[in-house]
Design a protein around this motif. Structure first.
Motif, PDB file in Angstrom:
ATOM      1  N   TRP A 198       0.836  -1.200   0.000  1.00 38.26           N
ATOM      2  CA  TRP A 198       0.000   0.000   0.000  1.00 38.26           C
ATOM      3  C   TRP A 198       0.870   1.249   0.000  1.00 38.26           C
ATOM      4  O   TRP A 198       0.628   2.189  -0.753  1.00 38.26           O
ATOM      5  CB  TRP A 198      -0.936  -0.004   1.205  1.00 38.26           C
ATOM      6  CG  TRP A 198      -1.796   1.212   1.274  1.00 38.26           C
ATOM      7  CD1 TRP A 198      -1.601   2.317   2.021  1.00 38.26           C
ATOM      8  CD2 TRP A 198      -3.004   1.437   0.549  1.00 38.26           C
ATOM      9  NE1 TRP A 198      -2.601   3.216   1.809  1.00 38.26           N
ATOM     10  CE2 TRP A 198      -3.475   2.712   0.912  1.00 38.26           C
ATOM     11  CE3 TRP A 198      -3.728   0.682  -0.377  1.00 38.26           C
ATOM     12  CZ2 TRP A 198      -4.640   3.250   0.386  1.00 38.26           C
ATOM     13  CZ3 TRP A 198      -4.883   1.222  -0.899  1.00 38.26           C
ATOM     14  CH2 TRP A 198      -5.330   2.486  -0.520  1.00 38.26           C
ATOM     15  N   TRP A 199       1.907   1.236   0.844  1.00 35.35           N
ATOM     16  CA  TRP A 199       2.828   2.367   0.918  1.00 35.35           C
ATOM     17  C   TRP A 199       3.528   2.587  -0.425  1.00 35.35           C
ATOM     18  O   TRP A 199       3.662   3.722  -0.890  1.00 35.35           O
ATOM     19  CB  TRP A 199       3.842   2.119   2.039  1.00 35.35           C
ATOM     20  CG  TRP A 199       4.953   3.101   2.089  1.00 35.35           C
ATOM     21  CD1 TRP A 199       4.909   4.383   2.555  1.00 35.35           C
ATOM     22  CD2 TRP A 199       6.301   2.888   1.641  1.00 35.35           C
ATOM     23  NE1 TRP A 199       6.136   4.972   2.434  1.00 35.35           N
ATOM     24  CE2 TRP A 199       7.012   4.079   1.879  1.00 35.35           C
ATOM     25  CE3 TRP A 199       6.958   1.804   1.085  1.00 35.35           C
ATOM     26  CZ2 TRP A 199       8.353   4.211   1.557  1.00 35.35           C
ATOM     27  CZ3 TRP A 199       8.297   1.945   0.776  1.00 35.35           C
ATOM     28  CH2 TRP A 199       8.971   3.136   1.009  1.00 35.35           C
TER      29      TRP A 199
ATOM     30  N   GLN B 244       1.352   4.110  -3.225  1.00 37.85           N
ATOM     31  CA  GLN B 244       1.003   5.522  -3.059  1.00 37.85           C
ATOM     32  C   GLN B 244       1.905   6.419  -3.913  1.00 37.85           C
ATOM     33  O   GLN B 244       1.588   7.587  -4.140  1.00 37.85           O
ATOM     34  CB  GLN B 244       1.099   5.934  -1.590  1.00 37.85           C
ATOM     35  CG  GLN B 244       0.120   5.220  -0.689  1.00 37.85           C
ATOM     36  CD  GLN B 244      -1.322   5.394  -1.122  1.00 37.85           C
ATOM     37  OE1 GLN B 244      -1.789   6.504  -1.303  1.00 37.85           O
ATOM     38  NE2 GLN B 244      -2.016   4.282  -1.293  1.00 37.85           N
TER      39      GLN B 244
ATOM     40  N   ILE C   5      -7.022  -0.915  -3.803  1.00 37.94           N
ATOM     41  CA  ILE C   5      -7.106  -1.896  -2.718  1.00 37.94           C
ATOM     42  C   ILE C   5      -6.925  -3.315  -3.259  1.00 37.94           C
ATOM     43  O   ILE C   5      -6.163  -4.114  -2.702  1.00 37.94           O
ATOM     44  CB  ILE C   5      -8.428  -1.752  -1.941  1.00 37.94           C
ATOM     45  CG1 ILE C   5      -8.429  -0.450  -1.149  1.00 37.94           C
ATOM     46  CG2 ILE C   5      -8.666  -2.943  -1.027  1.00 37.94           C
ATOM     47  CD1 ILE C   5      -9.780  -0.088  -0.562  1.00 37.94           C
TER      48      ILE C   5
ATOM     49  N   THR D 144      -3.373  -3.839  -4.297  1.00 35.07           N
ATOM     50  CA  THR D 144      -2.544  -4.011  -3.101  1.00 35.07           C
ATOM     51  C   THR D 144      -2.644  -5.434  -2.566  1.00 35.07           C
ATOM     52  O   THR D 144      -1.627  -6.066  -2.266  1.00 35.07           O
ATOM     53  CB  THR D 144      -2.970  -3.009  -2.016  1.00 35.07           C
ATOM     54  OG1 THR D 144      -2.794  -1.687  -2.502  1.00 35.07           O
ATOM     55  CG2 THR D 144      -2.177  -3.207  -0.748  1.00 35.07           C
TER      56      THR D 144
END
Length: 77
Positions: A24-25, A28, A49, A52
């Protein structure tokens, strides 16, 4: 030599969750606004989502399998 099922389950959960957070990081850093249609914010977030979860699942499976296989190597000899 192989951990019991409870320890293995806990390790799998922790590896999966940490891979989800790291993925997720990392995702981004992608500028999705340039490739997403206007007014499709919810779909873009759902896509992020799902992407991810997919990437994290593949990565965590690799690390968990690698760990289990390395623990089984002594049975080769």
């Amino acid at each position: 030599m192989v951990p019991d099922f409870g320890q293995q389950a806990l390790l799998s959960l922790l590896v999966n969750l940490s891979c989800i957070v790291i993925t997720w990081w990392a995702l981004q850093a992608i500028n999705l606004e340039k490739i997403i249609k206007k007014g499709k914010v919810i779909q873009a977030k759902v896509l992020l989502i799902l992407l991810t979860i997919t990437i994290a699942s593949i990565v965590s499976s690799f690390f968990i399998n690698y760990l289990l296989w390395s623990q089984q190597l002594p049975f080769l000899f």
